[in-house]
Motif scaffolding. Structure first.
Motif, PDB file in Angstrom:
ATOM      1  N   MET A   1     108.437  30.196  43.953  1.00 18.64           N
ATOM      2  CA  MET A   1     107.510  31.211  44.430  1.00 18.64           C
ATOM      3  C   MET A   1     106.062  30.716  44.386  1.00 18.64           C
ATOM      4  SD  MET A   1     107.717  34.107  45.854  1.00 18.64           S
ATOM      5  CE  MET A   1     109.190  35.039  45.480  1.00 18.64           C
ATOM      6  N   PRO A   2     105.634  30.056  43.300  1.00 22.74           N
ATOM      7  CA  PRO A   2     104.264  29.525  43.298  1.00 22.74           C
ATOM      8  C   PRO A   2     104.016  28.531  44.424  1.00 22.74           C
ATOM      9  CG  PRO A   2     105.152  29.528  41.084  1.00 22.74           C
ATOM     10  CD  PRO A   2     106.266  29.929  41.977  1.00 22.74           C
ATOM     11  N   GLU A   3     105.036  27.772  44.801  1.00 21.02           N
ATOM     12  CA  GLU A   3     104.864  26.819  45.905  1.00 21.02           C
ATOM     13  C   GLU A   3     104.642  27.562  47.221  1.00 21.02           C
ATOM     14  OE1 GLU A   3     107.600  23.363  43.809  1.00 21.02           O
ATOM     15  OE2 GLU A   3     108.390  24.444  45.531  1.00 21.02           O
ATOM     16  N   LEU A   4     105.435  28.595  47.411  1.00 23.24           N
ATOM     17  CA  LEU A   4     105.283  29.399  48.623  1.00 23.24           C
ATOM     18  C   LEU A   4     103.905  30.053  48.647  1.00 23.24           C
ATOM     19  CD1 LEU A   4     106.596  30.548  51.185  1.00 23.24           C
ATOM     20  CD2 LEU A   4     107.503  32.408  49.804  1.00 23.24           C
ATOM     21  N   GLN A   5     103.499  30.522  47.466  1.00 23.78           N
ATOM     22  CA  GLN A   5     102.175  31.145  47.384  1.00 23.78           C
ATOM     23  C   GLN A   5     101.068  30.154  47.707  1.00 23.78           C
ATOM     24  OE1 GLN A   5     101.436  33.362  43.813  1.00 23.78           O
ATOM     25  NE2 GLN A   5      99.236  33.480  44.205  1.00 23.78           N
ATOM     26  N   ALA A   6     101.223  28.942  47.206  1.00 25.68           N
ATOM     27  CA  ALA A   6     100.207  27.916  47.476  1.00 25.68           C
ATOM     28  C   ALA A   6     100.088  27.666  48.974  1.00 25.68           C
ATOM     29  CB  ALA A   6     100.571  26.617  46.752  1.00 25.68           C
ATOM     30  N   LEU A   7     101.217  27.694  49.653  1.00 26.27           N
ATOM     31  CA  LEU A   7     101.198  27.528  51.111  1.00 26.27           C
ATOM     32  C   LEU A   7     100.395  28.646  51.767  1.00 26.27           C
ATOM     33  CD1 LEU A   7     102.180  26.478  53.861  1.00 26.27           C
ATOM     34  CD2 LEU A   7     104.300  27.743  53.493  1.00 26.27           C
ATOM     35  N   TYR A   8     100.670  29.869  51.365  1.00 17.03           N
ATOM     36  CA  TYR A   8      99.941  31.013  51.919  1.00 17.03           C
ATOM     37  C   TYR A   8      98.455  30.913  51.608  1.00 17.03           C
ATOM     38  CZ  TYR A   8     103.694  33.893  53.803  1.00 17.03           C
ATOM     39  OH  TYR A   8     104.692  34.385  54.595  1.00 17.03           O
ATOM     40  N   GLU A   9      98.158  30.537  50.379  1.00 18.53           N
ATOM     41  CA  GLU A   9      96.748  30.459  49.989  1.00 18.53           C
ATOM     42  C   GLU A   9      96.025  29.367  50.771  1.00 18.53           C
ATOM     43  OE1 GLU A   9      96.856  30.049  45.731  1.00 18.53           O
ATOM     44  OE2 GLU A   9      96.896  32.214  45.428  1.00 18.53           O
ATOM     45  N   THR A  10      96.732  28.288  51.030  1.00 18.74           N
ATOM     46  CA  THR A  10      96.119  27.210  51.810  1.00 18.74           C
ATOM     47  C   THR A  10      95.854  27.650  53.236  1.00 18.74           C
ATOM     48  OG1 THR A  10      97.311  25.593  50.489  1.00 18.74           O
ATOM     49  CG2 THR A  10      96.398  24.835  52.575  1.00 18.74           C
ATOM     50  N   LEU A  11      96.876  28.243  53.835  1.00 19.16           N
ATOM     51  CA  LEU A  11      96.726  28.669  55.222  1.00 19.16           C
ATOM     52  C   LEU A  11      95.661  29.748  55.361  1.00 19.16           C
ATOM     53  CD1 LEU A  11     100.466  28.757  56.393  1.00 19.16           C
ATOM     54  CD2 LEU A  11      98.678  27.252  57.250  1.00 19.16           C
ATOM     55  N   LEU A  12      95.609  30.648  54.396  1.00 16.19           N
ATOM     56  CA  LEU A  12      94.647  31.749  54.490  1.00 16.19           C
ATOM     57  C   LEU A  12      93.286  31.372  53.914  1.00 16.19           C
ATOM     58  CD1 LEU A  12      96.954  34.685  53.389  1.00 16.19           C
ATOM     59  CD2 LEU A  12      95.956  34.380  55.653  1.00 16.19           C
ATOM     60  N   ASP A  13      93.264  30.292  53.160  1.00 17.20           N
ATOM     61  CA  ASP A  13      92.049  29.864  52.483  1.00 17.20           C
ATOM     62  C   ASP A  13      91.537  30.992  51.586  1.00 17.20           C
ATOM     63  OD1 ASP A  13      90.155  28.025  51.836  1.00 17.20           O
ATOM     64  OD2 ASP A  13      88.794  28.561  53.465  1.00 17.20           O
ATOM     65  N   GLN A  14      92.416  31.455  50.726  1.00 19.58           N
ATOM     66  CA  GLN A  14      92.130  32.652  49.938  1.00 19.58           C
ATOM     67  C   GLN A  14      93.095  32.737  48.762  1.00 19.58           C
ATOM     68  OE1 GLN A  14      92.817  36.028  52.411  1.00 19.58           O
ATOM     69  NE2 GLN A  14      92.582  37.520  50.797  1.00 19.58           N
ATOM     70  N   LYS A  15      92.577  33.126  47.596  1.00 15.09           N
ATOM     71  CA  LYS A  15      93.428  33.287  46.413  1.00 15.09           C
ATOM     72  C   LYS A  15      94.188  34.606  46.492  1.00 15.09           C
ATOM     73  CE  LYS A  15      93.334  29.811  43.731  1.00 15.09           C
ATOM     74  NZ  LYS A  15      94.652  29.265  43.413  1.00 15.09           N
ATOM     75  N   LEU A  16      95.431  34.580  46.034  1.00 19.33           N
ATOM     76  CA  LEU A  16      96.239  35.796  46.052  1.00 19.33           C
ATOM     77  C   LEU A  16      96.743  36.091  44.649  1.00 19.33           C
ATOM     78  CD1 LEU A  16      98.383  34.972  49.218  1.00 19.33           C
ATOM     79  CD2 LEU A  16      96.392  36.478  49.098  1.00 19.33           C
ATOM     80  N   ASP A  17      96.983  37.349  44.397  1.00 20.21           N
ATOM     81  CA  ASP A  17      97.537  37.732  43.106  1.00 20.21           C
ATOM     82  C   ASP A  17      99.007  37.336  43.034  1.00 20.21           C
ATOM     83  OD1 ASP A  17      97.031  39.852  40.620  1.00 20.21           O
ATOM     84  OD2 ASP A  17      99.102  39.731  41.310  1.00 20.21           O
ATOM     85  N   ARG A  18      99.289  36.497  42.067  1.00 21.11           N
ATOM     86  CA  ARG A  18     100.613  35.953  41.808  1.00 21.11           C
ATOM     87  C   ARG A  18     101.712  37.008  41.783  1.00 21.11           C
ATOM     88  NH1 ARG A  18     102.978  35.060  36.809  1.00 21.11           N
ATOM     89  NH2 ARG A  18     101.314  36.132  35.716  1.00 21.11           N
ATOM     90  N   ARG A  19     101.460  38.107  41.052  1.00 25.35           N
ATOM     91  CA  ARG A  19     102.510  39.099  40.809  1.00 25.35           C
ATOM     92  C   ARG A  19     102.747  39.960  42.031  1.00 25.35           C
ATOM     93  NH1 ARG A  19      98.788  40.097  35.759  1.00 25.35           N
ATOM     94  NH2 ARG A  19      97.373  39.600  37.452  1.00 25.35           N
ATOM     95  N   ASN A  20     101.652  40.348  42.699  1.00 25.01           N
ATOM     96  CA  ASN A  20     101.803  41.148  43.910  1.00 25.01           C
ATOM     97  C   ASN A  20     102.391  40.323  45.047  1.00 25.01           C
ATOM     98  OD1 ASN A  20     100.756  43.377  42.605  1.00 25.01           O
ATOM     99  ND2 ASN A  20      98.645  42.870  43.199  1.00 25.01           N
ATOM    100  N   PHE A  21     102.011  39.054  45.058  1.00 19.60           N
ATOM    101  CA  PHE A  21     102.565  38.178  46.098  1.00 19.60           C
ATOM    102  C   PHE A  21     104.078  38.119  45.988  1.00 19.60           C
ATOM    103  CE2 PHE A  21     104.161  34.088  47.547  1.00 19.60           C
ATOM    104  CZ  PHE A  21     103.653  34.037  48.825  1.00 19.60           C
ATOM    105  N   GLN A  22     104.533  37.911  44.785  1.00 17.99           N
ATOM    106  CA  GLN A  22     105.967  37.797  44.563  1.00 17.99           C
ATOM    107  C   GLN A  22     106.707  39.052  45.011  1.00 17.99           C
ATOM    108  OE1 GLN A  22     107.468  35.737  41.425  1.00 17.99           O
ATOM    109  NE2 GLN A  22     109.234  37.004  41.026  1.00 17.99           N
ATOM    110  N   ARG A  23     106.169  40.195  44.619  1.00 16.74           N
ATOM    111  CA  ARG A  23     106.829  41.445  44.965  1.00 16.74           C
ATOM    112  C   ARG A  23     106.874  41.656  46.475  1.00 16.74           C
ATOM    113  NH1 ARG A  23     105.055  45.680  41.291  1.00 16.74           N
ATOM    114  NH2 ARG A  23     103.318  44.236  41.562  1.00 16.74           N
ATOM    115  N   LYS A  24     105.743  41.442  47.115  1.00 19.37           N
ATOM    116  CA  LYS A  24     105.675  41.655  48.559  1.00 19.37           C
ATOM    117  C   LYS A  24     106.617  40.694  49.293  1.00 19.37           C
ATOM    118  CE  LYS A  24     101.928  42.975  51.242  1.00 19.37           C
ATOM    119  NZ  LYS A  24     100.488  42.858  51.494  1.00 19.37           N
ATOM    120  N   MET A  25     106.593  39.472  48.882  1.00 20.34           N
ATOM    121  CA  MET A  25     107.425  38.456  49.506  1.00 20.34           C
ATOM    122  C   MET A  25     108.898  38.828  49.389  1.00 20.34           C
ATOM    123  SD  MET A  25     106.170  35.965  51.082  1.00 20.34           S
ATOM    124  CE  MET A  25     107.269  35.434  52.367  1.00 20.34           C
ATOM    125  N   LEU A  26     109.279  39.241  48.187  1.00 13.27           N
ATOM    126  CA  LEU A  26     110.685  39.600  47.987  1.00 13.27           C
ATOM    127  C   LEU A  26     111.063  40.831  48.813  1.00 13.27           C
ATOM    128  CD1 LEU A  26     111.089  38.993  44.145  1.00 13.27           C
ATOM    129  CD2 LEU A  26     112.045  37.632  46.015  1.00 13.27           C
TER     130      LEU A  26
END
Lengths: 261, 261
Positions: free
Chosen positions: B194-219
DNA sequence: GCAAAAGTGTTAACTGTACACCCATGT
DNA sequence: ACATGGGTGTACAGTTAACACTTTTGC
């Protein structure tokens, strides 16, 4: 071969000079209009034949792609400065069968001097336009066609080549855009009522929406201006007239309605 | 003129036969890769020159447009069956200045027999691909180039023609898609955390995301499968490995994540 | 034991949905 | 007066955002 066409053009007065056009490339416009709660598409009937086709054209060698699409739109509808968006390049080999040109010539739909030009393999760039139906007074057929008319998207006639698929794809794109970007500018009159805007959405989505929630959501997007005027003369309570806020509309087009992340 | 090129090809062993290609048309691929929390683009360095270019190619007369893009991608990366999406047709007249070909010939970057082919006005169809960086073992330069290498999108070299603008537009398209459709299949290894997927999103968006909310939304999008395995060997708690559910992923691609109306 | 990364949980704010109610107009 | 279309309001449900706590691992 190219020289031969050029000569033909010089003496036979063809509608365009193939030598001045980008070879194997065309633009096709899916022009949507909205009238009587119905979504319509502008089509051309080919000379002599029974087939209909999308308004399209070729791209001059010194002409930008977008310009060519705007030109086609203008020639058919007389409209300028309208929302026109490129949505897909259609490049299947099968979409331009070599036999097609010969058939058109045989049916006298096509000048024999252009047969070889039309026998090329063509890639077409699809554009869609959303125009205000009432502003198009007299759609003009082009050199290859005898009639230009609106058809409801749910009752299209038999279409040339892959034009049916092009329309499908345009519709799909519009429906997708509807979810995330504003739509309606150029498709509605300058001033319109909320129920009219809703009817447009319902038509495009093919789905009934709640009147009250629609209004609230639409207003929350901040792209509408309440003009202060009312649509008079209706049978019931006079509805408020809105207009689009050009600046906010443009911005919403670029960024989308929602920042999901 | 065409005959002349054909003859040239017959005796000079050119890399392709212009007579077998759709004139004035090319495809260009913006191939994104993700590595070390950085978004990269695959570029080619032209022979002799200092300019870099997108991997691109011409379209054979008997070849579908999409096929041509897939072929280019395959020739450069060796990859097959990857996510490749057409995003825009670039058709400005200024994008293919006639002087360009002459300069390339002068710099010995281009075979003189191809000068006239390259002096045409070109329309290019842009495709973007999302590939797994590590699977591309040895990017292959083509006939016109000497090197093939990855560049971070925030540190691109000087690019040929309008290739910079093409990359910009591809990025914009990817960012927009990120909001409404799933992304990551083909860009990440088969199994990822999940952190790897988040890093991809953060890179593409050029923006930090909340780890916990990201996981929930993604799932909640229901496109991930928990494999039951863990990424071992890290310095900290071993994270769960996920994989994409191909069926649900495909479906989400088509329909988008949210039905707004 | 501690720092850092990862998994899980809680709550408050916000948004969306399903309605109810009132107003204006033509018949 | 009443049927119909239109404007505004409210309450509940669902979703999102902000943040706390616990677990695992290497040093």
């Amino acid at each position: 071969m190219l020289l031969c066409i050029f000569t033909a053009n010089a003496c036979m007065d063809l509608p365009f000079d193939p030598d001045q056009c980008q070879p194997g490339l065309s633009v096709d416009c899916v022009i949507f209009g909205f009238h009587e709660n119905d979504l319509k598409v502008l089509l051309l009937k080919l000379l002599q034949g029974n087939e209909w086709a999308l308004p399209g054209g070729f791209v001059f060698l010194d002409e930008n792609l977008d310009r060519a699409a705007i030109r086609v739109l203008h020639e058919r509808t007389g409209l300028e400065k309208i929302f026109l968006q490129q949505f897909h390049a259609f490049g299947q080999v099968e979409r331009s069968p070599v036999t097609h040109a010969a058939r058109l010539v045989q049916e006298h739909s096509l000048h024999p001097g252009l047969q070889s030009w039309f026998e090329q393999r063509f890639i077409t760039i699809g554009y869609y336009a959303l125009v205000e139906y009432s502003q198009v007074e007299k759609p003009q057929p082009d050199y290859f066609s005898e009639t230009c008319a609106w058809f409801p998207v749910r009752g299209l006639p038999h279409l040339m080549l892959d034009h049916q698929a092009i329309i499908e794809r345009a519709l799909q794109t519009v429906r997708f855009q509807l979810k995330y970007q504003p739509i309606g500018l150029n498709l509605l009159p300058e001033k319109f009522t909320m129920p009219e805007l809703q009817a447009l959405y319902e038509t495009l989505l093919d789905q009934k929406l709640d009147r009250r929630n629609f209004q609230r959501k639409m207003l929350s997007y901040d792209v509408l201006i309440r003009t202060g005027e009312f649509r008079q003369g209706g049978a019931h309570k006079a509805p408020v007239l809105y207009a689009f806020d050009p600046v906010n509309y443009e911005q919403a087009l670029r960024n989308g309605f929602r920042s999901v992340w």
